[in-house]
Design an enzyme around this catalytic site. Sequence first.
Site, short mmCIF file in Angstrom:
data_model
loop_
_atom_site.label_atom_id
_atom_site.label_comp_id
_atom_site.label_asym_id
_atom_site.label_seq_id
_atom_site.Cartn_x
_atom_site.Cartn_y
_atom_site.Cartn_z
CG ASP A 261 -1.72 1.16 1.53
OD1 ASP A 261 -1.71 2.09 0.72
OD2 ASP A 261 -2.41 1.17 2.59
CG HIS B 13 -4.04 4.32 3.63
ND1 HIS B 13 -4.16 3.20 2.85
CD2 HIS B 13 -5.22 4.98 3.52
CE1 HIS B 13 -5.36 3.18 2.30
NE2 HIS B 13 -6.03 4.25 2.68
#
Lengths: 549, 549
Positions: A190, A363
């Site tokens: 990610d 994130h």
Amino acid sequence: MLKIIPLGGLGEIGLNMMVVEYADTMIIIDAGLMFPEDYMLGVDYVIPDMGYILQNKSRLKAILITHAHEDHIGALPYLFKEINVPVYGTPFALGIITSKFEEHRLTGASAFLHTIHPGDQLEIGPFVFKFIRVNHSVVDGVGIAMYTPEGLIVHTGDFKISNTTIEGMKTDEGAFIQCGDEGVLLLLSDSTNVEREGRTPSDEHVSNTLKQLIHSSPGRVIVALFASNVSRIQQIVNIIKDGKRKIIINGRSIELSVRIAKELGLLKIPNEIEIGINEIDDYPDEEILIMTTGSQGEPMSALARMSTGMHKQIKARDNDTVILSSKFIPGNEKAIAKIINNLFRKGVNVIYEKISDIHVSGHAFKEELIMMMEMTRPKYFIPIHGEYRHLYHHARLAEAAGIGKENVMLLENGDIIEFSGGEATLPGKVGTSRVLVDGKGIGDVGRSVLKERRILSEEGLVVINIIIDEETGFIIFGPEIVSKGFVFETETGHILEDAKCIILEIIEDVVDMPHRAELLRKRLPGALREYFNFTIKRRPVILPFILEL
Amino acid sequence: MLKIIPLGGLGEIGLNMMVVEYADTMIIIDAGLMFPEDYMLGVDYVIPDMGYILQNKSRLKAILITHAHEDHIGALPYLFKEINVPVYGTPFALGIITSKFEEHRLTGASAFLHTIHPGDQLEIGPFVFKFIRVNHSVVDGVGIAMYTPEGLIVHTGDFKISNTTIEGMKTDEGAFIQCGDEGVLLLLSDSTNVEREGRTPSDEHVSNTLKQLIHSSPGRVIVALFASNVSRIQQIVNIIKDGKRKIIINGRSIELSVRIAKELGLLKIPNEIEIGINEIDDYPDEEILIMTTGSQGEPMSALARMSTGMHKQIKARDNDTVILSSKFIPGNEKAIAKIINNLFRKGVNVIYEKISDIHVSGHAFKEELIMMMEMTRPKYFIPIHGEYRHLYHHARLAEAAGIGKENVMLLENGDIIEFSGGEATLPGKVGTSRVLVDGKGIGDVGRSVLKERRILSEEGLVVINIIIDEETGFIIFGPEIVSKGFVFETETGHILEDAKCIILEIIEDVVDMPHRAELLRKRLPGALREYFNFTIKRRPVILPFILEL
């Protein structure tokens, strides 16, 4: 030969979809949508082009879902309109998908859903998949360890490695380290927050700020957040559960999300503290906490309606405190600011990210991204989930973290990467694109329709109707002029009147020529465009209807 | 009686314009525009409603300009289309205004421009104005001390109080302190950055980062910044002037800004380091630095064209370094990100605010705002220049800084504040609004035209043409259907074919009824809307032309 092909998500935030295939077994990880960009006028959603999947559908054995966000599951209903295939996901993801299938009236589709849990192993053809718990801004997310004939591939899903107080939602570092011990051929990780230094702040920090804010608010507290952010909802429940406030969940998507999470035991709200919206007046203001949606400024959301007085039961007023517990997503700032300004005007105290630490991203920041590389120690690295600049910086970060430059692959959507004998090659590309969904039309709105919409939206439209006698050339009807989105006729109607004179002059010029209708169709738009440009500097679409009878 | 009336800028970033009047003397401070919001389709600019000024034009004696930014001077040409009035401003502001007047072909308007300098005193009617140097992201900005019969009013203009290395551009703290010593009735202060803690970082810090980046870049360096940020341009010139690089200024607005600043001695570029764009190939890459515009992602800017290969002389390529030395203004992030992504794809190293300290805001942060209050020690305080949330927080800050709650006035556009005997009252409001400029049309595009444009832009348009024989009811022509922005006809043209059948059926139904044309005009749009909604879930604008001959 093992092939990996990203069909979306490498070059944008959204559209996450990746093909993993070996011989006659193909699986897909995630099937996400994207919200339309500004220039995609009238478009509802964007989905990845699924041409490659449909061409190879006989080999498609399963879809694995990492978590319940739209950019990972939103395209599933569109895929299911074409083919049915087993879908594997965690209980919360499948709960949300089920309600999506119902919305799309895909009866029977839910029979294809199969529950998996972190730690589970799933064997499909030559693959064994192992699911690993990751912490993210949606509950019940996983990464995937894929044991393939060419080696172990780790897909992080959307993750962060921050401490969390929410039971069972911590990223399973041990499982990633174990992958590293077994030897990882490839890490897919990610990239969203690669531009942010350090680590994501802990949930605890956010909890403390929220606790202080809620306890010091004199009247009602309204918290707006993402519907799927169940951990945040649990945090707030935990903050108020020993106090006097009752909780009201309001808003279609958050009610759905809370219902599913409660059914699955992922969210625990003591019965005695939750009340219905209709009971709101039974309690004094200082005993009310409302959780709702609309933190991105969505104009029809519950929060937006509260701010303008259009919400049936809840009208924001003096002494209320509104907490926007989410990030300002780029592109949404102006819409969010509008709601904040409206709330302040009504005397509400509004708390938002810019002035207080009431949100933390889901994130991983830079240091956590390095941790993921250190835990898994991959031979190859592919940054996923990001715009090109994020992928670029993540690739540079991987090199800095010690992964060989030649083993860091900066792929884009459609690039094929093949592994054979532990070595990667890039043999080519498959076609990919963004498919626009407008109403029930999937993919029919393309460049030319968008261009027409853009011109109509900026300059408006002028329609001209004239009927001419075929024999004499006399005007039987018209010129009639109708405009839309061009000028406000009671203010600048004289412009249209003058345009009629110009049309009449041109008709007079051509009346004795052969093919006069044809000539008019050609000459009128140019002459009118020039006239409008001169008088008012606008260039509307001009549609002339010229008929000879 | 002294009256102050903000006509714009209190409730938005933009449209700054304020009336100050006493008896038969009215002056205006600034006349700014705003760029259109997303929903203002096709609109070029927004300006404040000048109705109040025009109604009182006999009393209007002067316009004072604080600095050269669009949100302070952009509406001047529109005001000058109505009335000519003396304008006072610093040399750089007047230079930019002159070029604006030329663009608008306002011949003779420049004769009304009068130069003032910091320290100058200007007497107009009962007022004496004293101009005070302030540091801002445009060069040559001033605040204004207004000596009125009711007392001294201080208007900060747009300011920060940060140390700067740029000669003569430091905020004149002594002058503000002197105002404080004389006794300030009212402070009007810039609220833009009230949400930011601490102080603006120093220009020196930015200089050091830029210096390091420029010196370590292996090839060409392209710096994109705001054209009017002359201090930043000077900083960069200072960085390279003893090195090998030559400087190229490229882009219409930055070339103008540099020319004016050089003429006025506000910018010093040694002749030997500046070269023309046509000489770019005479030097190796590592000796080139280009300064250009486009840092906000403007699609037609020099930088955008460099990034797509559409710039005639400069195409971004491998080994280039692009530095975006400006803030991502909310609403522009996606456009900026698009350019950054394109540049990375071309192998360019892109440096931007998120990853490096290469920009500092021109607006005071919280601590500087408090310093301004402490220097001037006003009796009354009005936050200006901000959205409502900024004004709100600035008002709270003033209270926290010790200004009495009852003396902090949270005004909005149009609110009249009167001072008499040292006391303020709020007797009412004048009408204000946002006037939309589209081409040469000023104010004619209103709610109804915008609504038509919105529907056209999202759903498109379907025009239907039918001619019926008045006697027999037979169809002489049509039904002809033309669509724009609705469906792509080669893909979904069958929908329009089917629509024809529906039209024919309806005609058959009504053919024998009286007023059949009228009936058709009524029934067709509804029936087609229903059909289109059912088949493709879109709701185009439907324009039926039904004629009986």
